[in-house]
Motif scaffolding. Structure first.
Motif, PDB file in Angstrom:
ATOM      1  N   ASN A 116       6.179   1.102  13.457  1.00 51.42           N
ATOM      2  CA  ASN A 116       6.264  -0.032  12.539  1.00 51.42           C
ATOM      3  C   ASN A 116       7.694  -0.553  12.469  1.00 51.42           C
ATOM      4  OD1 ASN A 116       4.249   2.126  10.795  1.00 51.42           O
ATOM      5  ND2 ASN A 116       3.434   0.114  11.356  1.00 51.42           N
ATOM      6  N   ASN A 118       0.845  -1.197   0.000  1.00 48.11           N
ATOM      7  CA  ASN A 118       0.000   0.000   0.000  1.00 48.11           C
ATOM      8  C   ASN A 118       0.875   1.240   0.000  1.00 48.11           C
ATOM      9  OD1 ASN A 118      -1.819   2.023   0.385  1.00 48.11           O
ATOM     10  ND2 ASN A 118      -2.713   1.198   2.264  1.00 48.11           N
ATOM     11  N   THR A 131      11.572   0.882   3.296  1.00 49.74           N
ATOM     12  CA  THR A 131      10.379   0.391   2.592  1.00 49.74           C
ATOM     13  C   THR A 131      10.351  -1.128   2.544  1.00 49.74           C
ATOM     14  OG1 THR A 131      10.331   2.391   1.222  1.00 49.74           O
ATOM     15  CG2 THR A 131       9.077   0.486   0.437  1.00 49.74           C
ATOM     16  N   ASN A 144       9.857  -2.718   6.048  1.00 47.04           N
ATOM     17  CA  ASN A 144       8.466  -2.544   6.480  1.00 47.04           C
ATOM     18  C   ASN A 144       7.537  -3.516   5.751  1.00 47.04           C
ATOM     19  OD1 ASN A 144       6.408  -0.874   7.995  1.00 47.04           O
ATOM     20  ND2 ASN A 144       5.675  -0.554   5.914  1.00 47.04           N
ATOM     21  N   ASP A 145       7.896  -3.880   4.522  1.00 47.56           N
ATOM     22  CA  ASP A 145       7.093  -4.823   3.740  1.00 47.56           C
ATOM     23  C   ASP A 145       7.391  -6.285   4.092  1.00 47.56           C
ATOM     24  OD1 ASP A 145       5.782  -2.826   2.412  1.00 47.56           O
ATOM     25  OD2 ASP A 145       7.035  -2.902   0.618  1.00 47.56           O
ATOM     26  N   ASN A 168       0.136   4.232   0.073  1.00 47.84           N
ATOM     27  CA  ASN A 168      -0.341   5.334   0.902  1.00 47.84           C
ATOM     28  C   ASN A 168      -0.157   5.070   2.399  1.00 47.84           C
ATOM     29  OD1 ASN A 168      -1.289   6.840  -1.345  1.00 47.84           O
ATOM     30  ND2 ASN A 168      -3.077   5.492  -1.475  1.00 47.84           N
ATOM     31  N   LYS A 169       0.337   3.902   2.736  1.00 52.37           N
ATOM     32  CA  LYS A 169       0.492   3.544   4.136  1.00 52.37           C
ATOM     33  C   LYS A 169       1.623   4.341   4.790  1.00 52.37           C
ATOM     34  CE  LYS A 169       1.535  -0.402   7.126  1.00 52.37           C
ATOM     35  NZ  LYS A 169       0.502  -0.053   8.123  1.00 52.37           N
ATOM     36  N   MET A 170       1.342   4.908   5.940  1.00 50.71           N
ATOM     37  CA  MET A 170       2.347   5.645   6.696  1.00 50.71           C
ATOM     38  C   MET A 170       3.255   4.664   7.420  1.00 50.71           C
ATOM     39  SD  MET A 170       3.307   8.794   7.517  1.00 50.71           S
ATOM     40  CE  MET A 170       1.859   9.843   7.324  1.00 50.71           C
ATOM     41  N   ILE A 171       4.561   4.900   7.373  1.00 47.82           N
ATOM     42  CA  ILE A 171       5.524   4.077   8.103  1.00 47.82           C
ATOM     43  C   ILE A 171       6.011   4.875   9.298  1.00 47.82           C
ATOM     44  CG2 ILE A 171       7.700   2.813   8.019  1.00 47.82           C
ATOM     45  CD1 ILE A 171       7.388   2.606   4.994  1.00 47.82           C
ATOM     46  N   ASP A 172       5.625   4.441  10.497  1.00 49.43           N
ATOM     47  CA  ASP A 172       6.039   5.107  11.730  1.00 49.43           C
ATOM     48  C   ASP A 172       7.369   4.520  12.205  1.00 49.43           C
ATOM     49  OD1 ASP A 172       3.884   6.804  11.833  1.00 49.43           O
ATOM     50  OD2 ASP A 172       2.668   5.441  13.043  1.00 49.43           O
ATOM     51  N   GLY A 217       5.507   9.661   3.452  1.00 43.41           N
ATOM     52  CA  GLY A 217       4.986   8.420   4.019  1.00 43.41           C
ATOM     53  C   GLY A 217       5.801   7.921   5.189  1.00 43.41           C
TER      54      GLY A 217
END
Length: 215
Positions: A54, A2, A120, A123-124, A4-8, A31
């Motif tokens: 995250n 996604n 990225t 996170n994925d 548009n997903k924000m990664i904190d 993001g």
């Protein structure tokens, strides 16, 4: 994924200059949101009551942390990914960190695009290693599949050779063994450099010759 997903992200680093520089790099990508910077394991534990990142980016070699911090992080933040960014450390130290719970690993001389990509991919759910880390982990590897020229391949490189020989692309290999495409490509380049070959056909020929796969 996604888009548009924000990664904190939470940064764990005792060096304020490095931490602030890293914060600037990470937030340069839309993001990515840096929740804060902590400079000790105690502060990191305290922030668990406030933040639910995250991903934690840690220099466990900096004062106030250490390799043992990784295990504590995984206990406190059970679903959080861990990206280590450190100076060059001994192979055993890096191996211990990965075994303890580090998901991805960069050295602190990596450039901005590689750091952004590592965030990225990690996170994925992929493992992301810079080329220097792969080189360090591959040093002194011993296995039974060593050619007559004294070529030494790591277990991961042999696994990649098998999958390349099956006709899989870098993306397909990355998805199968849960690595980033970048890391698989680095393995492929290292394999070709070690074997002194320039293409996929050469890898397949070597695999057959050394009985890594059956003809």
């Amino acid at each position: 994924m996604n888009l548009n997903k924000m990664i904190d992200i939470l940064i764990a680093n005792n060096n304020s200059i490095s931490a602030e520089g890293l914060k600037t790099i990470l937030q340069s990508k839309l993001g990515n949101r840096v929740l804060g910077i902590v400079n000790s394991m105690e502060e990191l534990s305290e922030q668990s009551k406030r933040y639910f990142p995250n991903l934690i980016v840690i220099d466990y070699a900096s004062e106030g942390f250490g390799v043992d911090a990784i295990k504590k992080i995984k206990t406190i933040y059970k679903d959080t990914k861990v990206l280590a960014i450190t100076e060059q450390l001994p192979k055993q130290t890096i191996h211990t960190a990965l075994k303890t719970g580090v998901d991805s690993y960069l050295l602190d001389d990596c450039l901005k695009p590689e750091i952004i990509e590592a965030i990225t991919e990690t996170n994925d759910g992929k493992q992301f290693y810079c080329g220097h880390v792969i080189d360090i982990l591959g040093e002194g590897e011993d296995n039974d599949l060593i050619g007559c020229e004294g070529i030494s391949l790591s277990e991961r490189e042999i696994e990649v050779i098998k999958l390349i020989s099956d006709g899989m692309t870098n993306k397909e290999i990355a998805d199968k063994i849960c690595l980033s495409t970048h890391t698989v490509n680095t393995h492929r380049k290292n394999i070709m450099n070690k074997l002194g070959i320039k293409n996929t056909a050469g890898i397949v020929i070597y695999a057959v010759k050394e009985n890594i796969i059956k003809a």
